[in-house]
Write an enzyme that holds these catalytic residues in place. Structure first.
Site, PDB file in Angstrom:
ATOM      1  N   ASP A 150      -4.348  -3.933   7.573  1.00 16.78           N
ATOM      2  CA  ASP A 150      -3.477  -5.092   7.727  1.00 16.78           C
ATOM      3  C   ASP A 150      -3.029  -5.156   9.197  1.00 16.78           C
ATOM      4  O   ASP A 150      -3.761  -5.652  10.043  1.00 16.78           O
ATOM      5  CB  ASP A 150      -2.307  -4.890   6.752  1.00 16.78           C
ATOM      6  CG  ASP A 150      -1.346  -6.047   6.709  1.00 16.78           C
ATOM      7  OD1 ASP A 150      -1.763  -7.173   6.987  1.00 16.78           O
ATOM      8  OD2 ASP A 150      -0.167  -5.837   6.380  1.00 16.78           O
TER       9      ASP A 150
ATOM     10  N   PHE B 133      -0.402 -10.966  -0.247  1.00 13.99           N
ATOM     11  CA  PHE B 133      -0.294  -9.573  -0.659  1.00 13.99           C
ATOM     12  C   PHE B 133      -1.210  -9.343  -1.849  1.00 13.99           C
ATOM     13  O   PHE B 133      -1.159 -10.074  -2.841  1.00 13.99           O
ATOM     14  CB  PHE B 133       1.163  -9.225  -0.998  1.00 13.99           C
ATOM     15  CG  PHE B 133       1.382  -7.755  -1.009  1.00 13.99           C
ATOM     16  CD1 PHE B 133       1.586  -7.064   0.188  1.00 13.99           C
ATOM     17  CD2 PHE B 133       1.349  -7.038  -2.196  1.00 13.99           C
ATOM     18  CE1 PHE B 133       1.761  -5.688   0.198  1.00 13.99           C
ATOM     19  CE2 PHE B 133       1.525  -5.670  -2.195  1.00 13.99           C
ATOM     20  CZ  PHE B 133       1.735  -4.987  -1.002  1.00 13.99           C
TER      21      PHE B 133
ATOM     22  N   GLU C 119     -10.889   3.336   3.576  1.00 20.53           N
ATOM     23  CA  GLU C 119      -9.525   2.847   3.388  1.00 20.53           C
ATOM     24  C   GLU C 119      -9.554   1.592   2.533  1.00 20.53           C
ATOM     25  O   GLU C 119     -10.554   0.854   2.515  1.00 20.53           O
ATOM     26  CB  GLU C 119      -8.911   2.600   4.779  1.00 20.53           C
ATOM     27  CG  GLU C 119      -7.572   1.923   4.835  1.00 20.53           C
ATOM     28  CD  GLU C 119      -6.419   2.686   4.179  1.00 20.53           C
ATOM     29  OE1 GLU C 119      -6.596   3.151   3.039  1.00 20.53           O
ATOM     30  OE2 GLU C 119      -5.334   2.768   4.782  1.00 20.53           O
ATOM     31  N   ASP C 120      -8.482   1.344   1.816  1.00 18.14           N
ATOM     32  CA  ASP C 120      -8.438   0.164   0.958  1.00 18.14           C
ATOM     33  C   ASP C 120      -8.319  -1.131   1.765  1.00 18.14           C
ATOM     34  O   ASP C 120      -9.060  -2.074   1.583  1.00 18.14           O
ATOM     35  CB  ASP C 120      -7.299   0.260  -0.081  1.00 18.14           C
ATOM     36  CG  ASP C 120      -5.932   0.575   0.535  1.00 18.14           C
ATOM     37  OD1 ASP C 120      -5.834   0.747   1.765  1.00 18.14           O
ATOM     38  OD2 ASP C 120      -4.955   0.656  -0.234  1.00 18.14           O
TER      39      ASP C 120
ATOM     40  N   ARG D 262      -2.332  -0.672  -9.484  1.00 14.56           N
ATOM     41  CA  ARG D 262      -3.520  -0.066  -8.870  1.00 14.56           C
ATOM     42  C   ARG D 262      -4.730  -0.086  -9.800  1.00 14.56           C
ATOM     43  O   ARG D 262      -5.856  -0.182  -9.363  1.00 14.56           O
ATOM     44  CB  ARG D 262      -3.248   1.404  -8.535  1.00 14.56           C
ATOM     45  CG  ARG D 262      -2.362   1.622  -7.345  1.00 14.56           C
ATOM     46  CD  ARG D 262      -2.406   3.095  -6.976  1.00 14.56           C
ATOM     47  NE  ARG D 262      -1.269   3.502  -6.185  1.00 14.56           N
ATOM     48  CZ  ARG D 262      -1.163   3.335  -4.867  1.00 14.56           C
ATOM     49  NH1 ARG D 262      -2.130   2.745  -4.213  1.00 14.56           N
ATOM     50  NH2 ARG D 262      -0.102   3.744  -4.225  1.00 14.56           N
TER      51      ARG D 262
END
Ligand code: IMP
Ligand code: MG
Length: 273
Positions: A198, A247, A194-195, A260
């Site tokens: 959070d 963010f 997963e990137d 991206r």
């Protein structure tokens, strides 16, 4: 053409432009060269400002708007004060922030080094003949591909689609998983890639789904662990970097599906006027 109820975002500047064009053509009075000149120089100032902010796509959209206005004012088109005012108010709404500046947080070389380190560790944990690497679309693809190449093992991989954010910067907590039908995870070692984790809601939904498929083992590997923002408990076996807040975009991470493809990881910092 109908006037949109809401001012379109800059991404839709082209539809705004065609609306403006039609508006201009319909106008009655003589063009006020001084006012339109002021208007254009205002836009030019704004473009400079926006370019400085590194929000290049916004700069480009505004450039389109400017080119179009220049084109329109070349002809003998008439415009009145009210229209000028309404254009100015459109522009001020259109360019209203918040605007963000990108600051590099993790350099390309640093990501590469860390991906290689993770691959070294993971290689010892994975049985190439009984493992499925499960990437989470779309944020993880750059990380996943680099990790797979660094692993250099005959691994199988697949993807699952998880959505929760849309165009927002905060989690909606309502996670939707797709592409689940064809996954065969039973008795497999499943490496979830997963990137970013959070609040943890996405990873929780994912691990719960994978667990329900009866795997031999689940291993989670995330590029960024925003540990401090966790709302639900999840197990992160491996992470690339821990980041406290902010963010992030780049290297797969997006804001409203943009950025991206940037090679490094950047933090978006709000700019106050
Ligand atoms: P969570 O469910 O709150 O843990 O959020 C996980 C998902 O939100 C990730 O898969 C990302 O797609 C997205 N996300 C969370 N933080 C960021 C960020 O800083 N930049 C871009 N996407 C993020
Ligand atoms: Mg994601």
């Amino acid at each position: 053409m109908e006037l949109p109820n809401r001012i379109p975002p800059l991404e839709n500047a082209l539809s705004l432009l065609s609306w403006l064009q039609i508006k201009f053509v319909k106008l009655g009075n003589h063009i006020n060269a001084e006012k339109i000149g002021n208007f254009i120089s205002q836009i030019e100032d704004l473009m400079d400002k926006i370019d400085e902010m590194e929000l290049l796509h916004r700069g480009e959209e505004l450039k389109n708007l400017l080119d179009c206005l220049n084109e329109i004012t070349k002809d003998e088109i008439r415009i009145d004060d009210v229209q000028i005012e309404s254009l100015q108010s459109i522009l001020s709404k259109l360019t209203k922030g918040p605007f963000y500046r990108r600051r590099t947080l993790i350099e390309e070389a640093e990501i590469k080094r860390r991906v290689n380190e993770l691959a070294e560790i993971l290689r010892k944990e994975l049985d190439p003949y009984n493992t499925i690497v499960l990437g989470v679309l779309r944020g993880s693809i750059f990380f996943m591909v680099d990790l797979l190449r660094a692993l250099d093992m005959p691994l199988r991989f697949d993807f699952v689609d998880a959505k929760s954010y849309g165009d927002r910067m905060d989690s909606s907590k309502d996670v939707k998983l797709n592409r689940l039908e064809k996954l065969d995870l039973k008795n497999k070692i499943v490496l979830i890639v997963e990137d970013i984790v959070d609040t943890g809601h996405t990873m929780k939904a994912l691990t719960e789904f994978v667990r329900s498929q009866g795997p031999e083992k689940i291993i989670t590997c995330v590029l960024i662990d925003k540990h401090e923002r966790r709302e639900v408990e999840v197990t992160i076996d491996h992470y690339g970097f821990q980041v406290q807040e902010g963010f992030l975009v780049g290297y797969g991470l997006d804001y409203a599906d943009r950025y991206r493809c940037l090679p490094a990881i950047y933090i978006l910092e709000p700019i106050s006027e």
